[in-house]
Enzyme design. Structure first.
Site, PDB file in Angstrom:
ATOM      1  N   SER A 157      49.064   1.775  29.696  1.00  0.00           N
ATOM      2  CA  SER A 157      48.592   1.758  31.078  1.00  0.00           C
ATOM      3  C   SER A 157      47.949   3.032  31.577  1.00  0.00           C
ATOM      4  O   SER A 157      47.446   3.052  32.696  1.00  0.00           O
ATOM      5  CB  SER A 157      49.737   1.399  32.010  1.00  0.00           C
ATOM      6  OG  SER A 157      49.869   0.021  32.014  1.00  0.00           O
ATOM      7  N   LYS A 211      51.062   7.121  41.072  1.00  0.00           N
ATOM      8  CA  LYS A 211      51.128   5.676  40.828  1.00  0.00           C
ATOM      9  C   LYS A 211      52.290   5.108  41.639  1.00  0.00           C
ATOM     10  O   LYS A 211      53.355   5.737  41.752  1.00  0.00           O
ATOM     11  CB  LYS A 211      51.318   5.401  39.330  1.00  0.00           C
ATOM     12  CG  LYS A 211      51.256   3.931  38.948  1.00  0.00           C
ATOM     13  CD  LYS A 211      51.299   3.729  37.433  1.00  0.00           C
ATOM     14  CE  LYS A 211      51.250   2.257  37.048  1.00  0.00           C
ATOM     15  NZ  LYS A 211      51.282   2.047  35.588  1.00  0.00           N
ATOM     16  N   SER A 222      47.817  -0.844  33.540  1.00  0.00           N
ATOM     17  CA  SER A 222      48.214  -1.155  34.894  1.00  0.00           C
ATOM     18  C   SER A 222      47.948  -0.028  35.894  1.00  0.00           C
ATOM     19  O   SER A 222      47.996  -0.248  37.099  1.00  0.00           O
ATOM     20  CB  SER A 222      49.697  -1.517  34.933  1.00  0.00           C
ATOM     21  OG  SER A 222      50.494  -0.405  34.558  1.00  0.00           O
TER      22      SER A 222
HETATM   23  N1  GLN Z   1      49.173  -4.065  29.349  1.00  0.00           N
HETATM   24  C1  GLN Z   1      50.481  -3.762  28.892  1.00  0.00           C
HETATM   25  C2  GLN Z   1      51.468  -4.723  29.491  1.00  0.00           C
HETATM   26  O1  GLN Z   1      51.071  -5.545  30.230  1.00  0.00           O
HETATM   27  C3  GLN Z   1      50.857  -2.334  29.197  1.00  0.00           C
HETATM   28  C4  GLN Z   1      51.246  -2.090  30.603  1.00  0.00           C
HETATM   29  C5  GLN Z   1      51.822  -0.715  30.848  1.00  0.00           C
HETATM   30  O2  GLN Z   1      51.663   0.186  30.025  1.00  0.00           O
HETATM   31  N2  GLN Z   1      52.525  -0.559  31.969  1.00  0.00           N
HETATM   32  O3  GLN Z   1      52.627  -4.672  29.244  1.00  0.00           O
END
Ligand code: GLN
Length: 448
Positions: free
Chosen positions: A165, A66, A140
């Protein structure tokens, strides 16, 4: 060919690592925006070396990373323009560990900027779902999950979760996504979203392979002050399972798929998680994010421009130009929640409610080994549907994943079947360091 078979063949020198790496980097480049950078020549060079001398548990295994995890000399931008062209002079600890075992880094996968999002749309290069390119891969870690599903080569993805995410895109792309206990994998070299929540984890086509990635990523790391000295418990047995009652308030098809996957379970209610997890998570995550982003002020880190005006004007012009809209929203909300006068009412209160939530889980794990829920309340949405969501509606879709993340609990999402030809994920959550239980039940569900 599964990963075990591939690694066996590599050891017996029955397969060319170089050929596999050539194929997979080609796939990475032609994938619908799954990568922000492909490490072509570096990967081939590593493959040539490993072909001569295949040492390590993962000798010759292609791994995607990532974008928010630092890889030496490879663009590492956390999906953000403000870090455009940033090439870390060092490797994250987890990268060192994986490379020591013979893994080959093939590139950086696309994501929401700094991890801010659930659909990987808050970035320039928006990855598309391999099942239907008009739909999101989730986020994400969208690129990581999408490519895991897309590739035909042996491969594991390394990703990060703050509030879901890894599980979310795993669910939308039909792969296994494993988020370990907070502190189990070193965060040294991870570009921060929210320090008290960020965890590195793995994605793969199967539960077994996601665990293979985990085992080879682990190490206590003195460079990360939250790195755990303990390791995963050996206990594998899963005796009692509960389904979280509130999590079944979803579309009937999704509910039926989840129920079809588990026998012998109790229903359990987690009222604090249901009521408080979303606001608590978003207050804490945004507060921490807003302090982490303060360093991108056009001077020491990231993008810059000609010095003009006073410091505030200069700093604002760089940040206005290079941050996505969602990041700006989070900086403003996070700063507000930490301001004197509001701090007690929001940030400190959220920390207290977080403890309530942790205690609710701890109580449940006195009786049950694993809690089950759908991973997401919906299937992967169309991009045209995402555009219509308000920020609040968007955040609410994280309702099932933020709980375990707030409590630092290990959780695993795997495919439970399909609705409208799109994958549906089932999520298993267990107590701290009980990852092996996730593996036991995960493999059982996968085999049935
Ligand atoms: N969707 C969640 C957020 O926007 C989680 C994102 C993540 O785990 N990086 O914070």
């Amino acid at each position: 060919m599964n990963i075990q078979e591939y690694l066996e063949k590599v050891k017996n020198r029955e397969i060319s690592i170089v050929k596999i790496v050539e194929k997979i980097t080609k796939e990475a480049k032609s994938s619908p925006n799954h990568f922000t950078a492909v490490a072509n020549s570096h990967a081939i060079k590593r493959a040539e070396q490993l072909e001569k001398n295949p040492v390590g548990n993962l000798a010759g295994l292609p791994i995607s990373i990532k974008d928010c995890i630092c890889v030496k000399d490879l663009d590492s931008t956390a999906g953000s323009e403000i870090l455009q062209n940033y090439r870390p002079p060092f490797n994250a600890t987890v990268i060192k560990n994986l490379e020591k075992q013979g893994a080959i880094i093939i590139g950086k996968t696309s994501q929401d900027e700094f991890g801010f999002g659930s659909f990987s749309v808050n970035t320039k290069k928006i990855p598309k779902n391999p099942y239907d390119q008009t739909r999101s891969c989730g986020g994400s870690s969208g690129g990581a999950a999408a490519f895991t599903s897309y590739t035909k080569q042996p491969h594991i993805a390394l990703a990060e979760s703050t509030g879901g995410s890894i599980a979310n895109p795993a669910s939308f792309c039909g792969v296994a996504g494993l988020t370990p206990t907070y502190g189990l994998i070193s965060r040294y070299g991870l570009i921060d979203y929210a320090n008290s929540l960020d965890k590195i984890g793995t994605l793969a086509k199967t539960v077994k392979d996601a665990f293979l990635g985990l085992y080879n990523s682990l190490s206590y790391d003195e460079k990360d002050s939250t790195s755990l000295t303990q390791t995963i418990s050996k206990e594998k047995k899963v005796k009692k399972i509960a389904i979280v009652k509130e999590s079944l308030e979803v579309d009937k098809d999704i509910k039926d798929l989840i129920l079809s996957k588990v026998k012998d379970y109790d229903l359990i209610s987690l009222p604090n998680v249901k009521k408080h997890a979303i606001p608590t998570y978003y207050i804490i995550a945004m507060s921490e994010a807003s302090t982490n982003l303060a360093k991108y002020c056009g001077i020491r880190y990231g993008a810059t421009s000609d010095l003009k005006g006073n410091f505030d004007e200069f700093f604002s012009s760089v940040r206005s130009k290079h941050f996505q809209k969602e990041s700006k929203r989070r900086i403003i909300l996070g700063t507000f929640a930490r301001m004197s006068g509001f701090r007690d009412a929001y940030y400190l209160k959220a920390q207290k409610v977080r403890t309530l939530i942790i205690n609710e889980y701890k109580k449940a794990f006195k009786k049950y080994d694993i809690l089950i829920s759908p991973t997401m309340p919906i299937i992967a949405p169309k991009f045209s549907e995402i555009e219509k969501l308000t920020p609040l509606e968007n955040y609410m879709l994280d309702t099932l994943t933020v709980g375990p993340n707030l409590a630092g609990l290990p959780h695993l999402s795997l495919n439970a079947g399909f609705k409208e030809k799109m994958p549906v994920g089932i999520m298993l959550t267990t107590n701290h360091l009980e990852e092996e239980k996730l593996r036991t039940l995960g493999e059982e569900i996968e085999d049935n």
